[in-house]
Design an enzyme around this catalytic site. Structure first.
Site, PDB file in Angstrom:
ATOM      1  N   HIS A 128     119.956 -92.383  11.674  1.00 59.88           N
ATOM      2  CA  HIS A 128     121.065 -91.528  11.221  1.00 59.88           C
ATOM      3  C   HIS A 128     121.302 -91.707   9.720  1.00 59.88           C
ATOM      4  CE1 HIS A 128     122.382 -92.387  15.542  1.00 59.88           C
ATOM      5  NE2 HIS A 128     122.297 -91.071  15.532  1.00 59.88           N
ATOM      6  N   ARG A 172     120.013 -94.918  22.347  1.00 66.14           N
ATOM      7  CA  ARG A 172     119.736 -95.283  23.745  1.00 66.14           C
ATOM      8  C   ARG A 172     118.853 -96.523  23.860  1.00 66.14           C
ATOM      9  NH1 ARG A 172     119.988 -89.328  24.677  1.00 66.14           N
ATOM     10  NH2 ARG A 172     121.705 -89.009  26.130  1.00 66.14           N
TER      11      ARG A 172
HETATM   12  P1  AMP Z   1     122.063 -88.271  17.866  1.00 67.32           P
HETATM   13  O1  AMP Z   1     123.213 -89.114  17.410  1.00 67.32           O
HETATM   14  O2  AMP Z   1     121.111 -89.011  18.746  1.00 67.32           O
HETATM   15  O3  AMP Z   1     122.490 -86.941  18.412  1.00 67.32           O
HETATM   16  O4  AMP Z   1     121.245 -87.952  16.565  1.00 67.32           O
HETATM   17  C1  AMP Z   1     121.826 -87.329  15.458  1.00 67.32           C
HETATM   18  C2  AMP Z   1     120.760 -86.928  14.487  1.00 67.32           C
HETATM   19  O5  AMP Z   1     120.033 -88.087  14.063  1.00 67.32           O
HETATM   20  C3  AMP Z   1     119.720 -85.974  15.096  1.00 67.32           C
HETATM   21  O6  AMP Z   1     119.383 -84.994  14.124  1.00 67.32           O
HETATM   22  C4  AMP Z   1     118.574 -86.889  15.397  1.00 67.32           C
HETATM   23  O7  AMP Z   1     117.326 -86.230  15.404  1.00 67.32           O
HETATM   24  C5  AMP Z   1     118.652 -87.868  14.239  1.00 67.32           C
HETATM   25  N1  AMP Z   1     117.969 -89.105  14.570  1.00 67.32           N
HETATM   26  C6  AMP Z   1     118.200 -89.897  15.639  1.00 67.32           C
HETATM   27  N2  AMP Z   1     117.336 -90.938  15.647  1.00 67.32           N
HETATM   28  C7  AMP Z   1     116.527 -90.778  14.573  1.00 67.32           C
HETATM   29  C8  AMP Z   1     115.427 -91.500  14.032  1.00 67.32           C
HETATM   30  N3  AMP Z   1     114.960 -92.589  14.613  1.00 67.32           N
HETATM   31  N4  AMP Z   1     114.852 -91.048  12.891  1.00 67.32           N
HETATM   32  C9  AMP Z   1     115.309 -89.924  12.300  1.00 67.32           C
HETATM   33  N5  AMP Z   1     116.339 -89.186  12.753  1.00 67.32           N
HETATM   34  C10 AMP Z   1     116.946 -89.598  13.870  1.00 67.32           C
END
Ligand code: AMP
Length: 302
Positions: free
Chosen positions: A41, A196
């Site tokens: 993030h 997760r």
């Molecule tokens: P989430 O909180 O899982 O909904 O993710 C929010 C944003 O962070 C989304 O655009 C995800 O694709 C991005 N994101 C989550 N994990 C990663 C990662 N390991 N590398 C790059 N972006 C990420």
């Protein structure tokens, strides 16, 4: 370095903040997240801070994108910790609304943003395995685009299909916003960072490294010789099998734009036809934890 992050929790405050940015001629970069922030993030936040004047990070565990049997209740939440982390990378504003603010009526996920109007990009893979998921994602992202009037929005390629769905949503609904796809951030041993991952036991965490190992092995094979797509999938599956990851949702080699499977194409044919390379998408269960990852196979210059 420590920057204080401003926290906005309601829509009136948000509207005021949006107006202030506009009055001052400041561009807004939006980073939608569900919180439990990690370096993946934060890399999006850093890109936003480089590209735009004011960064708005939304922290909202969006209920409509979870199926009834999924982990909505269990999903990690740590607003305090998130604000501290954000303050360590950039000066940002965090927007953490209540569910009732984002969904004033119970059924308001049922907007006209039907996933199936976004063609096959939304119906395959995650769309098929998690019915309603992309409807929930597109609903909340559509609301955020509208409310924040951001000029640029940043999404991770970790959720590659989600990124494509949002690009299609943006086209389809004429959102005047630039979508930036950011690289996947990984742990030292290659596991893609994910909120997760916290669900994994130490043994499962070790098993999980097989996902990226499999993707890498397939990618280097694809780059070194002509190879049938089925063989690439087999390489990934074999690596997963070695780590006793036997609940594989899918391993697919797909067109990077349409996400159509490239099952019958040989590498050389594919290069001729696409000149875009390909993506290998993976979804597995380790115990009850569902993890997704992907890798880009660049085109080989003939
Ligand atoms: P989430 O909180 O899982 O909904 O993710 C929010 C944003 O962070 C989304 O655009 C995800 O694709 C991005 N994101 C989550 N994990 C990663 C990662 N390991 N590398 C790059 N972006 C990420």
């Amino acid at each position: 370095m420590s920057n204080s992050s401003e926290l906005i929790t309601d829509l009136t405050q948000l509207a005021r903040w949006v107006q202030t940015q506009s009055d001052n001629g400041l561009s807004v970069g939006l980073v939608p997240t569900m919180g439990a922030l990690h370096d993946g993030h934060l890399s999006l936040v850093k890109s936003a801070a480089q590209e735009t004047d004011s960064v708005l990070v939304t922290i909202f565990v969006n209920p409509t994108q979870f199926a009834p049997d999924e982990d909505l209740q269990q999903y990690p939440r740590d607003l305090e910790g998130d604000l501290q982390l954000l303050g360590s990378v950039a000066r940002v504003t965090a927007f953490a609304p209540a569910v009732a603010d984002m969904y004033p009526t119970e059924n308001s996920a049922a907007t006209d943003i039907e996933s199936n109007k976004l063609d096959n990009v939304a119906t395959r893979w995650e769309g098929e395995r998690r019915p309603g998921h992309f409807l929930g994602v597109t609903t909340i992202v559509h609301k955020l685009f509208t409310l924040t009037k951001a000029q640029v929005a940043f999404f991770g390629r970790k959720d590659y299909q989600q990124l494509r769905v949002i690009e299609r949503l943006t086209e389809e609904h004429h959102h005047n916003i630039k979508i930036v796809g950011c690289p996947i951030i990984r742990e030292g041993d290659g596991l893609a960072m994910s909120s997760r991952n916290a669900y994994l036991s130490p043994t499962q965490r070790t098993q999980a490294t097989a996902i990226y190992k499999g993707l890498q092995a397939a990618c280097s094979m694809a780059n070194s010789k002509e190879i049938a797509v089925a063989e690439l999938q087999e390489v990934v599956r074999k690596q997963l099998g070695t780590a006793e990851i036997n609940r594989i949702d899918y391993v697919a080699v797909v067109h990077p734009k349409s996400l159509e499977p490239l099952e019958l194409l040989e590498r050389a044919e594919q290069i001729k036809q696409l000149k875009l390379g390909a993506i290998i998408l993976v979804a597995v269960f380790i115990g009850n934890t569902r993890l997704i990852d992907n890798i880009y196979i660049p085109p080989i210059n003939p």
